[in-house]
Design an enzyme around this catalytic site. Structure first.
Site, PDB file in Angstrom:
ATOM      1  N   ARG A 288      36.787  77.980  42.436  1.00 29.85           N
ATOM      2  CA  ARG A 288      37.575  78.766  43.395  1.00 29.85           C
ATOM      3  C   ARG A 288      39.063  78.613  43.133  1.00 29.85           C
ATOM      4  O   ARG A 288      39.807  79.609  43.090  1.00 29.85           O
ATOM      5  CB  ARG A 288      37.243  78.289  44.810  1.00 29.85           C
ATOM      6  CG  ARG A 288      38.041  78.965  45.923  1.00 29.85           C
ATOM      7  CD  ARG A 288      38.035  78.098  47.171  1.00 29.85           C
ATOM      8  NE  ARG A 288      38.730  76.826  46.958  1.00 29.85           N
ATOM      9  CZ  ARG A 288      38.617  75.772  47.769  1.00 29.85           C
ATOM     10  NH1 ARG A 288      37.825  75.820  48.818  1.00 29.85           N
ATOM     11  NH2 ARG A 288      39.306  74.661  47.512  1.00 29.85           N
TER      12      ARG A 288
ATOM     13  N   GLU B 140      30.564  63.415  52.801  1.00 28.56           N
ATOM     14  CA  GLU B 140      29.592  64.425  53.243  1.00 28.56           C
ATOM     15  C   GLU B 140      29.358  65.518  52.202  1.00 28.56           C
ATOM     16  O   GLU B 140      28.419  66.325  52.354  1.00 28.56           O
ATOM     17  CB  GLU B 140      30.056  65.058  54.565  1.00 28.56           C
ATOM     18  CG  GLU B 140      31.098  66.167  54.442  1.00 28.56           C
ATOM     19  CD  GLU B 140      32.521  65.649  54.243  1.00 28.56           C
ATOM     20  OE1 GLU B 140      33.452  66.479  54.203  1.00 28.56           O
ATOM     21  OE2 GLU B 140      32.707  64.416  54.137  1.00 28.56           O
TER      22      GLU B 140
ATOM     23  N   HIS C 236      35.457  62.612  51.143  1.00 26.43           N
ATOM     24  CA  HIS C 236      34.384  63.541  51.529  1.00 26.43           C
ATOM     25  C   HIS C 236      33.007  62.987  51.150  1.00 26.43           C
ATOM     26  O   HIS C 236      32.319  63.526  50.285  1.00 26.43           O
ATOM     27  CB  HIS C 236      34.585  64.899  50.849  1.00 26.43           C
ATOM     28  CG  HIS C 236      35.700  65.706  51.430  1.00 26.43           C
ATOM     29  ND1 HIS C 236      35.605  66.337  52.646  1.00 26.43           N
ATOM     30  CD2 HIS C 236      36.951  65.975  50.959  1.00 26.43           C
ATOM     31  CE1 HIS C 236      36.741  66.979  52.909  1.00 26.43           C
ATOM     32  NE2 HIS C 236      37.574  66.768  51.907  1.00 26.43           N
TER      33      HIS C 236
ATOM     34  N   LYS D  78      46.927  67.888  43.410  1.00 26.51           N
ATOM     35  CA  LYS D  78      45.761  67.584  44.224  1.00 26.51           C
ATOM     36  C   LYS D  78      45.037  66.337  43.718  1.00 26.51           C
ATOM     37  O   LYS D  78      44.860  66.157  42.512  1.00 26.51           O
ATOM     38  CB  LYS D  78      44.800  68.781  44.187  1.00 26.51           C
ATOM     39  CG  LYS D  78      43.670  68.756  45.204  1.00 26.51           C
ATOM     40  CD  LYS D  78      42.885  70.075  45.123  1.00 26.51           C
ATOM     41  CE  LYS D  78      41.934  70.237  46.261  1.00 26.51           C
ATOM     42  NZ  LYS D  78      41.212  71.547  46.202  1.00 26.51           N
TER      43      LYS D  78
ATOM     44  N   CYS E  41      38.787  63.984  56.497  1.00 26.59           N
ATOM     45  CA  CYS E  41      39.879  64.554  55.686  1.00 26.59           C
ATOM     46  C   CYS E  41      41.054  65.030  56.549  1.00 26.59           C
ATOM     47  O   CYS E  41      41.709  64.229  57.187  1.00 26.59           O
ATOM     48  CB  CYS E  41      39.336  65.653  54.781  1.00 26.59           C
ATOM     49  SG  CYS E  41      40.453  65.993  53.378  1.00 26.59           S
TER      50      CYS E  41
ATOM     51  N   SER F  77      39.377  65.656  47.648  1.00 31.63           N
ATOM     52  CA  SER F  77      39.833  67.005  47.325  1.00 31.63           C
ATOM     53  C   SER F  77      40.932  67.362  48.311  1.00 31.63           C
ATOM     54  O   SER F  77      40.694  68.022  49.313  1.00 31.63           O
ATOM     55  CB  SER F  77      38.664  67.998  47.410  1.00 31.63           C
ATOM     56  OG  SER F  77      39.101  69.319  47.169  1.00 31.63           O
TER      57      SER F  77
END
Length: 346
Positions: free
Chosen positions: A250, A238, A236, A163, A142, A192
């Site tokens: 969040r 991972e 991502h 985003k 990222c 993200s």
């Protein structure tokens, strides 16, 4: 084979509960093999969560891997205890005379900022300079990938007003690539981020870099140098099953208005339902392929790395084996507007 981790690392309990074979130092030293040596520069705020995510992927390899953790000295982490950092992390000064088979650079929640305004940008560049002579192959994730592409190849970052958030299809661009060996023609990758990379800049660097997966909504998802000495994952793979959900909660709590509902993640777009873990297989496969390639091509004596890098003799040049090409004659044209299965494009 197991991963070798520092004694007492908190992730050990989680890995044990998931039946992932991890050895602490005394146990690992009884195995008469030369482990792969890996160092992770963890730039994420939630250090332990990121450690666990990466160790899950590394553990899928049949190789023993010895892992060290690096931190920056110019940025103070606030989401993890100082005791954890003191016990398990060191700055570059402690590693500068070491050589490694692999290096992992994580993302960081600073993609909306100009690189030069990130407080550890100069240190980041210094660490990459060190890796260019002390590491056989590096995997950037990222923001780490964006920063490395900009610093090392001049590929500019592109900021987004909204985003890119959710799970998006990625189209395989080279069916014979070692890193994506075994990938389906279309894979799913979590994203993200508030930024991406300039694809025109990437195209200008096609002699050095190749886009291995690409998506119509998320853009390049996986990029690599021709010799695999550097791998750049813009998404991502991972991430754990609930990471996007936690990030969404969040961001909503912060009142962020540029974060959409995560796409292709919750069944029926209902956040009360359990999200679908749809990218795990390709994440495991990518990391297994990368570690396998490193194992097959890294020198037994890691002090040979600087000379090999200088002479550009890391691994093999794939261009002499085949002309890179996608797996489909239609170049994925039917999927650009019709979607993929239950994954729908706007």
């Amino acid at each position: 084979m197991p991963i070798k981790i520092p004694s007492g690392l908190p992730a050990r309990a989680i890995l044990d509960s998931e039946r992932i074979f991890a050895l602490e130092k005394p146990e690992a030293e009884r195995q008469r093999v030369r482990p792969l040596k890996l160092v992770i520069l963890n730039l994420m705020p939630k250090k332990i969560e990121t450690e666990t995510q990466l160790l899950r992927l590394i553990s899928k390899s049949p190789l023993q891997v010895e892992v060290d953790f690096m931190k920056t000295s110019t940025h103070e982490a606030t989401h993890v205890s100082a005791d954890h950092l003191v016990k398990f992390y060191e700055t570059l000064d402690a590693f500068k005379d070491n050589y490694y088979d692999g290096f992992v650079v994580t993302g960081a929640p600073v993609e909306h900022m100009p690189f030069e305004e990130v407080d550890y940008w100069e240190e980041f560049k210094t660490i990459l300079d060190w890796a260019s002579t002390h590491v056989f192959s590096t995997m950037y994730l990222c923001w780490g990938a964006m920063g490395a592409l900009y610093y090392r190849y001049g590929v500019r970052k592109v900021n987004y007003l909204q985003k890119i958030f959710g799970v998006f299809p990625q189209y395989l661009q080279d069916e014979y690539c070692f890193l994506t060996n075994g990938f389906d023609e279309i894979s799913l990758q979590p994203h993200s981020r508030l930024a991406g990379v300039n694809e025109a800049d990437l195209a200008m660097k096609k002699q050095d870099l190749q886009v291995l997966t690409w998506g119509p909504q998320s853009g390049p998802g996986l990029v690599a140098t021709r010799d695999f000495s550097e791998v750049f994952a813009l998404g991502h793979w991972e991430y754990g099953k609930y990471t996007l959900a936690e990030e969404y909660e969040r961001d909503m709590a912060k009142g962020m208005t540029n974060v959409p509902f995560p796409k292709n993640y919750f069944p029926h777009d209902d956040p009360s339902l359990e999200p679908l873990f749809s990218w795990r297989a390709h994440g495991n496969l990518l990391w297994r392929n990368w570690l396998n390639w490193v194992y097959q091509t890294t020198p037994y004596d890691l002090t040979e790395v600087p000379e090999l890098r200088k002479e550009k003799k890391l691994g093999t040049d794939r261009s002499i084996r085949h002309l890179p090409g996608g797996p489909r004659k239609d170049d994925f044209e039917p999927f650009l507007h019709d979607g993929y299965g239950v994954i729908h494009q706007d």
